[in-house]
Design an enzyme around this catalytic site. Structure first.
Site, PDB file in Angstrom:
ATOM      1  N   GLU A  45      -6.481  -6.457  11.934  1.00  0.00           N
ATOM      2  CA  GLU A  45      -5.682  -5.241  11.740  1.00  0.00           C
ATOM      3  C   GLU A  45      -5.726  -4.348  12.991  1.00  0.00           C
ATOM      4  OE1 GLU A  45      -7.426  -2.767   8.728  1.00  0.00           O
ATOM      5  OE2 GLU A  45      -5.574  -1.663   8.306  1.00  0.00           O
TER       6      GLU A  45
ATOM      7  N   CYS B 275      -5.684  -5.161   4.939  1.00  0.00           N
ATOM      8  CA  CYS B 275      -7.021  -4.607   4.700  1.00  0.00           C
ATOM      9  C   CYS B 275      -7.225  -4.116   3.260  1.00  0.00           C
ATOM     10  CB  CYS B 275      -7.315  -3.521   5.734  1.00  0.00           C
ATOM     11  SG  CYS B 275      -9.107  -3.236   5.948  1.00  0.00           S
TER      12      CYS B 275
ATOM     13  N   LYS C 116       1.476  -1.150   4.486  1.00  0.00           N
ATOM     14  CA  LYS C 116       0.263  -1.150   3.649  1.00  0.00           C
ATOM     15  C   LYS C 116       0.414  -0.233   2.433  1.00  0.00           C
ATOM     16  CE  LYS C 116      -4.745  -0.447   4.545  1.00  0.00           C
ATOM     17  NZ  LYS C 116      -5.697  -0.349   5.690  1.00  0.00           N
TER      18      LYS C 116
END
Lengths: 288, 288
Positions: free
Chosen positions: A43, A153, A116
Site C-alpha cells: 500500500e 489494507c 478504500k
C-alpha cells in the site's frame, strides 16, 4: 486459463519517492522474470506510511491517477512486461482525497480505480484525517487469468468486503497493506490476527488470498516514535493454506502458482455458496 | 460480570440413546465442577450422526423440544447445577423437521429454540434429506455472564451468521458440531479449515469462539463405510488465539475462563464495527 502465477512484494521504503518507485519497479521485473502475471506491491509505496502524523502539508502528495508517478510508472512497466499490477496510490479528486488503487492491466491501461471502503483511525494509523471513505463500492476485474478482487489494507479485516467481491465473481483476493506495530502499545503484535482474518476469507470463499505488506522501521517528522512494519506477507491457496510466505525481516517477491480450476471445483464441492441464506443476512446491510 | 468460565465437550457416541445422554450428563457434571457456567455438548449427541445415510425410519427420532430426552435431561441438569447448556436436538414441529438447539438457562428453562440456518449436503452429510432450513433466523441470548450467540455446525463456516449474531449483541459464539472425514475422499482432512474459518470469526468480531465436536468412528446400518469424527474442539479468545484445545483423540471437557470486559475494550479499540460500511454490503443480503 486454469493456472496463474502471482506475486506479492514485501519491501522497505524511504522518504525518497523516486527511489521507492524504482525499488518497486526492480522487484516487479524480478517477479515477472519468475513467471508472475499479477504482481502486487504494498500500500502507498511511493513514500513512507505518512498517516502516523496529521500534517496538512501531506495532502500535497495526493494526485489524480493520471498524474501520479507510482501509477504512470506501473502502467509503463505493466505494458513492457505484459503483467497486471494493482497499484495503490494517494488520490486527489477535486476537493476529495482517497486511499485508492488503480487496477492496471497487461497492456498498461487502467481498468478502473477502487477507493478504500474501510478507513481506520487510531494511534499510528490516522487515516480518517486524510482519506474520505471510498465511494467506488467494491470492485472486481476480469483478467486473462481469472477475475480478481482487490481490497486495501483495513478492508482485509472485513468478511463483508471479501464476500461481496466473491459474489461479484472474484476468484482471487489481493490486499496491498501497510501494517506494523501499535505505537501506544509496543507489546501488541497483530500479525497473527492479520493473517487469521484473511485465511478465514480464503476458507469461507474457497479462493486464494494474496497479501503484500511493507516492512522495516519508518520515522515521520513530527511523530514521537518510529513505526515498525512487520511484513508477514503471504499467499494462500483456496484452503487458506500458506503456499508462499516470507520471513519477518526478508524483503523481495513471494511467488506462487495457483490453480483456479481446482479452486472452482473445491468451491462447488464445499457448497458454501449453494447453502447461503441471504434472506437472513439483512442486518449486515443495515445501519444497526 | 466480566469473566466467565465456559466448557466444550468432546465425546464419542454409540447407538444407545440412554448411554449417550448419560455420558453428556457425566461430563456436564465434571465441567461444572471445574467452574464452567456455560457448557456446550456436540451436535445431535443423543445418537450416532445418522445423516451418513438417507433412511426414512430415522425421521422417527425427531421430537418436539418438550418431549426430547436430550433436552429434558439437560433442563434438569442445568437447574441442578446452575449452568447454561445450549442443547442440540433433532426437532419435529408438525410436518417439519429441523436441526435445532434449545438454549437452556441456569434455572432449566428453555430461553428459545434456534433452527440451523445452513444445511449441508454431500457424501457423509446428507442433511438436506432430513432438515428443513431453519426458519428461526439467528438468535442471541442474554445470560448472567454476557450475551451469547449459537450457530449449529455448518453455520460455523459462514462469516454472515457470526456477524449477524455479533450485530445482535453476541459477545461469545458457540458452535456444536459433528464433522469428520469425507467418505468420498479419505485423504481430505478439513480440520484445519474448520478451525481457520472460526478463528477468522473470532478475529473479525473480536470475540471468543467455542466449538465442540464429536469424536470417534461411527457406523450406520446401510452406510458403506464408517465415518471418523475428528474432534479438534477448541476455545479461542477475542484474538482468535486457542486458549483451550484437546488432542485429536482425547475425550472430555475443555474449560477456559474468558474476560468479556477485556474483549469489549479490544473490540472498541480495533474499530472494526465503527468503520463498517453497511451501505456497501447490500449484495450479501440479496439472492445473487
Amino acid at each position: 486459463m486454469s493456472k496463474v502465477t502471482v506475486a506479492a512484494l514485501q519491501l522497505a521504503f524511504s522518504h525518497d519517492e523516486g527511489e521507492n518507485i524504482a525499488l518497486v519497479e526492480d522487484h516487479v521485473h524480478k517477479a515477472a522474470a519468475r513467471g508472475a502475471k499479477i504482481i502486487l506491491p504494498p500500500e502507498l509505496f511511493e513514500g513512507p506510511y505518512f498517516c502516523t502524523v496529521e500534517d496538512e502539508a501531506l495532502f500535497g502528495r495526493a494526485r489524480p491517477a493520471a498524474e501520479h508517478p507510482a501509477v504512470t510508472t506501473m502502467q509503463r512497466l505493466a505494458r513492457d512486461l505484459g503483467v497486471y499490477i494493482p497499484t495503490s496510490f494517494f488520490e486527489r479528486d477535486g476537493h476529495h482525497h482517497y486511499n485508492s488503487l488503480a487496477m492496471i492491466d497487461d497492456s498498461g491501461e487502467i481498468m478502473g480505480v477502487y477507493r478504500k471502503s474501510h478507513i481506520p483511525d487510531g494511534p499510528g494509523y490516522e487515516e480518517k484525517y486524510y482519506f474520505r471513505p471510498g465511494n467506488s463500492g467494491f470492485k472486481v476485474w476480469p483478467t486473462r487469468y481469472g477475475t480478481i478482487g482487490v481490497g486495501i489494507c483495513w478492508d482485509q479485516w472485513y468478511p463483508e468486503s471479501a464476500r461481496v467481491m466473491a459474489l461479484m465473481g472474484a476468484e482471487m483476493l489481493f490486499y496491498p497493506t501497510a501494517i506494523g506495530t501499535e505505537p501506544y502499545d509496543d507489546t501488541l503484535d497483530t500479525s497473527r490476527m492479520w493473517r487469521r482474518a484473511m485465511q478465514g476469507h480464503a476458507v469461507s470463499n474457497c479462493m486464494p488470498v494474496i497479501a503484500a505488506n511493507r516492512i522495516g522501521v519508518e520515522e515521520m517528522p513530527g511523530c514521537a516514535g518510529a513505526q515498525t512494519f512487520y511484513g508477514h506477507s503471504f499467499i494462500t491457496n483456496e484452503w487458506g493454506d500458506l503456499v508462499a510466505e516470507v520471513e519477518n525481516w526478508q524483503t523481495g517477491a513471494l511467488v506462487a502458482t495457483l490453480d483456479l480450476d481446482a479452486a472452482r471445483t473445491h468451491r462447488a464441492g464445499m457448497g458454501f455458496f449453494r447453502d447461503r441464506r441471504p434472506e437472513l443476512y439483512g442486518r449486515i446491510a443495515q445501519d444497526v
